[in-house]
Design a protein around this motif. Structure first.
Motif, short mmCIF file in Angstrom:
data_model
loop_
_atom_site.label_atom_id
_atom_site.label_comp_id
_atom_site.label_asym_id
_atom_site.label_seq_id
_atom_site.Cartn_x
_atom_site.Cartn_y
_atom_site.Cartn_z
N TYR A 126 -44.13 48.91 74.39
CA TYR A 126 -42.95 48.26 73.80
C TYR A 126 -41.85 49.27 73.52
O TYR A 126 -40.71 49.09 73.96
CB TYR A 126 -43.38 47.55 72.52
CG TYR A 126 -42.24 46.95 71.69
CD1 TYR A 126 -41.62 45.77 72.08
CD2 TYR A 126 -41.82 47.56 70.52
CE1 TYR A 126 -40.60 45.22 71.34
CE2 TYR A 126 -40.81 47.02 69.76
CZ TYR A 126 -40.20 45.85 70.17
OH TYR A 126 -39.19 45.31 69.41
N PHE A 165 -46.16 44.10 66.43
CA PHE A 165 -47.12 43.00 66.24
C PHE A 165 -47.08 42.43 64.82
O PHE A 165 -48.11 42.42 64.13
CB PHE A 165 -48.54 43.47 66.56
CG PHE A 165 -48.79 43.70 68.03
CD1 PHE A 165 -49.01 42.63 68.89
CD2 PHE A 165 -48.80 44.98 68.55
CE1 PHE A 165 -49.23 42.84 70.23
CE2 PHE A 165 -49.02 45.20 69.90
CZ PHE A 165 -49.24 44.13 70.75
N ALA A 174 -43.37 35.94 60.61
CA ALA A 174 -43.54 35.92 62.06
C ALA A 174 -43.75 34.49 62.55
O ALA A 174 -43.15 34.06 63.53
CB ALA A 174 -44.72 36.79 62.45
N TRP A 228 -46.97 39.43 63.74
CA TRP A 228 -47.80 38.24 63.51
C TRP A 228 -49.28 38.63 63.44
O TRP A 228 -50.00 38.22 62.52
CB TRP A 228 -47.54 37.22 64.63
CG TRP A 228 -47.87 35.81 64.27
CD1 TRP A 228 -48.39 35.38 63.09
CD2 TRP A 228 -47.70 34.65 65.09
NE1 TRP A 228 -48.54 34.01 63.12
CE2 TRP A 228 -48.13 33.55 64.34
CE3 TRP A 228 -47.21 34.46 66.39
CZ2 TRP A 228 -48.09 32.25 64.85
CZ3 TRP A 228 -47.18 33.16 66.89
CH2 TRP A 228 -47.61 32.06 66.13
N MET A 260 -41.14 32.59 64.93
CA MET A 260 -41.63 32.20 66.26
C MET A 260 -41.45 30.70 66.44
O MET A 260 -40.98 30.24 67.48
CB MET A 260 -43.11 32.59 66.37
CG MET A 260 -43.69 32.47 67.76
SD MET A 260 -42.93 33.60 68.95
CE MET A 260 -44.03 35.00 68.90
N ARG A 272 -40.40 44.86 63.33
CA ARG A 272 -40.62 45.29 64.71
C ARG A 272 -39.94 46.63 65.03
O ARG A 272 -40.19 47.19 66.09
CB ARG A 272 -40.19 44.20 65.68
CG ARG A 272 -41.16 43.03 65.65
CD ARG A 272 -40.82 41.97 66.67
NE ARG A 272 -41.60 42.08 67.89
CZ ARG A 272 -41.09 42.08 69.11
NH1 ARG A 272 -39.78 42.05 69.27
NH2 ARG A 272 -41.86 42.15 70.17
N ARG A 277 -48.60 35.29 72.34
CA ARG A 277 -47.14 35.22 72.16
C ARG A 277 -46.54 36.59 71.94
O ARG A 277 -45.49 36.91 72.49
CB ARG A 277 -46.80 34.31 70.96
CG ARG A 277 -47.13 32.83 71.17
CD ARG A 277 -46.36 32.21 72.30
NE ARG A 277 -44.93 32.07 72.05
CZ ARG A 277 -44.39 30.98 71.51
NH1 ARG A 277 -45.14 29.94 71.20
NH2 ARG A 277 -43.09 30.92 71.30
N GLU A 278 -47.22 37.41 71.14
CA GLU A 278 -46.63 38.73 70.88
C GLU A 278 -46.75 39.64 72.10
O GLU A 278 -45.85 40.45 72.35
CB GLU A 278 -47.23 39.35 69.61
CG GLU A 278 -46.81 38.55 68.38
CD GLU A 278 -46.89 39.29 67.06
OE1 GLU A 278 -47.88 39.98 66.83
OE2 GLU A 278 -45.94 39.14 66.25
N TYR A 286 -37.66 34.47 67.19
CA TYR A 286 -38.38 35.73 67.32
C TYR A 286 -37.85 36.38 68.59
O TYR A 286 -38.11 35.88 69.68
CB TYR A 286 -39.87 35.42 67.43
CG TYR A 286 -40.82 36.59 67.35
CD1 TYR A 286 -40.78 37.60 68.28
CD2 TYR A 286 -41.78 36.64 66.36
CE1 TYR A 286 -41.67 38.65 68.23
CE2 TYR A 286 -42.69 37.69 66.29
CZ TYR A 286 -42.63 38.69 67.23
OH TYR A 286 -43.53 39.72 67.18
N ASN A 312 -36.51 39.95 71.03
CA ASN A 312 -36.57 41.39 71.30
C ASN A 312 -35.20 41.99 71.10
O ASN A 312 -34.19 41.36 71.39
CB ASN A 312 -36.97 41.62 72.76
CG ASN A 312 -38.47 41.51 72.95
OD1 ASN A 312 -39.25 41.86 72.08
ND2 ASN A 312 -38.87 41.00 74.10
#
Lengths: 167, 720
Positions: free
Chosen positions: B218, B147, B182, B149, B186, B142, B256-257, B191, B193
């Motif tokens: 992001y 992204f 991922a 996943w 998750m 990331r 989710r992402e 998972y 930030n």
């Protein structure tokens, strides 16, 4: 054997290691390798007195060098004109076979360059008619460099004097 | 930046030569130059900190100002001028730990990372997956791609085409490992930030919530910007959501992402079409100072054949897939003809099957070999029962009572390759035939729907009707307006859009800060330098790329369930160990060359190291031939090849792959390590003629010396 001879008068040597330091400094070597070395023997009790001796151990520049035979890359070379055994850094790949092959441990490992280093009698100095670094710095002048016929007959003379006193 | 020289390396070499030449006679001067050399060395090794550049310039300044000799001052001036001229390269070395020219061995990036449009540090996350550190792997990914996943399921994985392991057998399943990491993290709720910088109260508006727009959102949000994303559709995700079918990319994955990005404070305004629901003036009034256009390519190319416009049942692929994604699961017709050979055509065909269509036909004017669609997709479509008609050109859509009944096609032959190397389909005369169909789905290309963007008056458009940008900064001709994604590139991939989004985020930040924009494309950043796994050579060769389990064929035909079921833990860990770690080994081939040409042993058969002409690789023969002399390791510029003594054995390994393991022998006098017997045998064989009896005793270097020193010592009894 090379056409040169490096003679150490052990009676005079005080083990100050100036020769060892000069050798390292001239070749700009890092910690570790000692192309020439003073080996300290003793102190040992001889008769009633403690005795210590210092042997200077550079390379003997053998007639038939093991290191040259062992070297697979041709980096270790015996010069045909004067018999000095020297390692060419460009060709050395650091396989250490010379080090393992030498019965006296003359070739040394330079960890900084990953190559072997050894005593070459300071061949560039010799070419200019100078003496090797170790010889020039010896404070007791116990090291002598030259061709065998130039080497002073110190031991013979000393022996002769000792015998003469016995009379 | 694929220049053929590296300025850091060049200064490194020049300083080394200067120091070695003995030209600098003043000791103070030599000292300063060698201090500069050490700092430049750090830069070329990736060990430099942010102050290195200033320190180099400071030292150079001292040489110039206080140098006692002319050559001193010249050296100082030279270094200052050189560093100032190449400041960008020095800074890039320090901040990215990457030397794209490959001249600084420790900083040479792996081919997979270079191939990734987003520049992900692939070897690092692949290794972290093998260590079971999934959340860490995801955070490494990331840094360059928000992204993991999505890309772990649908990326076109150009990295795998460059994968060096592919020269040995098959490339590492890089994409699958990303999806695995991922999903695992998750599922474990790890998972996360990274911590964003504090709010800087500056507002950026992004038009389009696709991968490009959301990626920019992001990275801008992480930098403290207030970001609003406008989206015309009722869902976020753009083509990921309404273009890629659910059986390849489940909706939950995107949700989710996207939610992770939203949770950074990014505002998503759905059902809001720019130019219709909201105007530029209104947004400017709200305080938005920069705009990013990421509107994608939601328009479709027309077939331009009779019947296309007026018959019911002609449904271009993009609106068709969008309709299905938004929940309309009516089938387009019993018999469907899809026109086109790309991924979208395959998606439309497989989606039709799942909606219940009895017969799905893909019509393509070239052959299987020329299809732009991915091979795997084509195979899976074939498995599910999609029929292919190659060398088929549609000529007319036929219908009755206003509804499609079939499509008239002609057969084609491929011409000889033209100047561009492409073989064009040439219609065969008299080969007209009708393929009966109730629905025709054209899938021959997409274009930007630029309606609404007229407000951006200075934005320039290309002849292909895409937005013209500076490819380094993604800036359009209008100041403060940037553009990314398919709207710039034409229909492309998720990862390319992400790459653009990341570039745009950094350029928008520079725009706000008034920092000069970069002139050269960004260099991928080495995020970590991880230890490699210790794997026996035989296992390393034997490990195979995992076969991923797929959903059963019957179920695939009737449901939108995810087809690819993911890797098992064991598969993922093994796959991670199969990686050759090209971030450490730069494949210079020195080890092979020395072993074969210099030592004459030839124990390293690593044909994969040669990019142009890969030879055979056999990691087993090393154990048979290698004498463990260590010359390969000594000459390895990156430390990838290592020779170590552990637990009584001398071990030779390449990036953790154990190539040889020989039992050690010890000095008979002091017990010091000597080396393995095979090494001594090698030497004995070479010196046999000089001293046949030598070698019976095994003595170390130091003992040999002191022993012979003792023999020469003249300790004689004193005279009585």
């Amino acid at each position: 054997m090379s056409q040169y001879y490096l003679f150490q008068d052990q009676k005079k040597c005080i083990g100050c290691m100036a020769c060892v330091v000069a050798c390292k400094s001239r070749q700009a070597l890092p910690r570790g390798p000692l192309p020439s070395l003073i080996v300290t023997i003793g102190p040992r009790k001889v008769g009633h007195l403690p005795r210590i001796a210092f042997t200077f151990m550079p390379c003997f520049h053998c007639e038939d060098p093991w290191c040259v035979a062992a070297c697979p890359t041709g980096a270790m070379l015996q010069r045909s004109d004067d018999g000095i055994v020297t390692v060419q850094p460009d060709l050395c790949v650091g396989c250490k076979t010379c080090m393992s092959a030498c019965p006296w441990g003359a070739p040394q490992w330079n960890p900084q360059t990953g190559k072997a280093v050894k005593c070459d009698y300071c061949q560039d100095r010799v070419a200019e008619g100078l003496e090797p670094a170790c010889v020039t710095v010896c404070p007791t002048r116990c090291l002598h460099f030259g061709t065998p016929d130039q080497i002073p007959e110190i031991r013979r003379e000393r022996y002769a004097r000792a015998r003469a006193q016995d009379l | 930046m694929t220049s053929h020289t590296c300025s850091v390396k060049s200064l490194h070499e020049q300083l080394r030569d200067t120091l070695g030449s003995g030209k600098l006679t003043h000791p103070w001067c030599r000292q300063k130059v060698s201090e500069i050399f050490d700092l430049v060395h750090d830069v070329s090794q990736g060990q430099a900190g942010p102050d290195h550049l200033d320190s180099i310039l400071e030292l150079a300044g001292q040489l110039t100002d206080r140098g006692p000799a002319a050559d001193c001052r010249e050296s100082g001036e030279f270094v200052t001028a050189f560093v100032e001229e190449n400041r960008e390269a020095f800074q890039s070395h320090i901040s990215t730990h990457t030397c794209p020219s490959g001249h600084c061995p420790m900083l040479t990036p792996a081919p997979c990372q270079m191939a990734c449009p987003a520049g992900i540090d692939v070897p690092s996350y692949v290794t972290l997956v093998g260590q079971g550190k999934y959340a860490e792997a995801v955070s490494v990914i990331r840094r360059d791609n928000p992204f993991p996943w999505v890309c772990g399921l649908v990326c076109t994985h150009p990295c795998e085409f460059m994968c060096v392991r592919g020269r040995m057998d098959s490339p590492i399943a890089i994409m699958d490992l990303k999806g695995f990491a991922a999903e695992k993290s998750m599922s474990a709720r790890q998972y996360a930030n990274p911590e964003p910088l504090p709010d800087n109260c500056r507002k950026v508006c992004i038009v389009g919530a696709g991968p490009g727009g959301l990626t920019a959102a992001y990275y801008l949000a992480l930098r403290g910007y207030r970001v609003t994303v406008l989206e015309a559709l009722p869902v976020a995700g753009g083509m990921m959501m309404v273009g890629i079918p659910r059986y390849r990319l489940p909706r939950e994955v995107i949700d989710r992402e996207v939610a992770m990005i939203e949770s950074l404070g990014v505002e998503l305004r759905l059902n809001t079409r720019f130019g219709k629901d909201v105007t530029l003036e209104a947004l400017r009034a709200e305080g938005y100072e920069a705009f990013l256009l990421a509107i994608g390519t939601h328009g479709t190319y027309k077939l331009r054949i009779p019947g296309e416009e007026d018959l019911e049942g002609v449904l271009p692929a993009v609106p068709f897939l969008r309709r299905v994604s938004l929940g309309d699961h009516r089938m387009p017709g019993g018999r469907v003809a899809v026109v086109g050979g790309g991924n979208v055509a395959i998606d439309a065909a497989r989606t039709s099957l799942r909606l219940g269509c009895e017969q799905v036909h893909i019509l393509y004017r070239r052959t299987h070999a020329e299809m732009p669609a991915h091979h795997e997709e084509v195979v899976e479509a074939e498995e599910e029962g999609v029929q292919f008609s190659f060398l088929t050109i549609p000529k007319e859509i036929r219908g009755e009572n206003g509804r499609v009944t079939g499509i008239v096609c002609v057969r084609a032959e491929l011409s000889e390759p033209d100047s561009s190397g492409r073989r064009r389909p040439v219609p065969v005369e008299g080969s007209e035939h009708v393929i009966p169909a109730d629905a025709v789905i054209p899938a021959i290309g997409q274009e930007v729907q630029s309606k609404g963007l007229e407000a951006f008056e200075q934005v320039d458009w290309t002849r292909r009707s895409t937005i013209r940008v500076d490819t380094v900064t993604m800036q359009t001709h209008q100041e403060g307006v940037f553009a990314v994604g398919d709207a710039v590139t034409g229909p492309a991939t998720v990862v390319e859009a992400i790459s653009g989004g990341k570039k745009a985020a950094s350029a928008i930040h520079r725009y706000f800060e008034g920092i000069a924009q970069p002139a050269l494309p960004a260099v991928p950043v080495r995020r970590r330098r991880l230890e490699s796994f210790e794997v026996p050579g035989a296992l390393k060769s034997d490990l195979k790329r995992p076969e991923m389990s797929l959903l059963g064929r019957e179920r695939r035909r009737i449901t939108f369930q995810q087809v690819r079921l993911g890797l098992t833990d064991q598969q993922a860990h093994d796959e991670s160990r199969r990686c050759l770690r090209c971030d450490i080994c730069i494949r210079c081939g020195k080890c092979v060359e020395i072993c074969r040409d210099k030592m004459g042993i030839g124990a390293l058969q690593l044909g994969y190291l040669d990019f142009d002409e890969p030879g055979p690789t056999d990691m087993r023969i090393t154990a048979e031939r290698c004498i463990a002399c260590g010359a390969c390791a000594t000459n390895c510029p990156t430390g990838a090849m290592q020779i170590t003594d552990e637990d009584g054995y001398r071990v030779l390994s390449l990036c953790g792959t154990v190539l040889n393991r020989l039992q050690l022998e010890y000095c008979e006098i002091c017990g010091e390590v000597l080396g393995p017997a095979r090494y001594h045998d090698y030497i004995m064989k070479r010196v046999r003629d000089i001293s046949p009896e030598m070698g019976s005793r095994r003595v170390c270097l130091d003992c040999a010396r002191s022993k012979s020193g003792g023999r020469h010592a003249e300790i004689t009894p004193p005279r009585e």
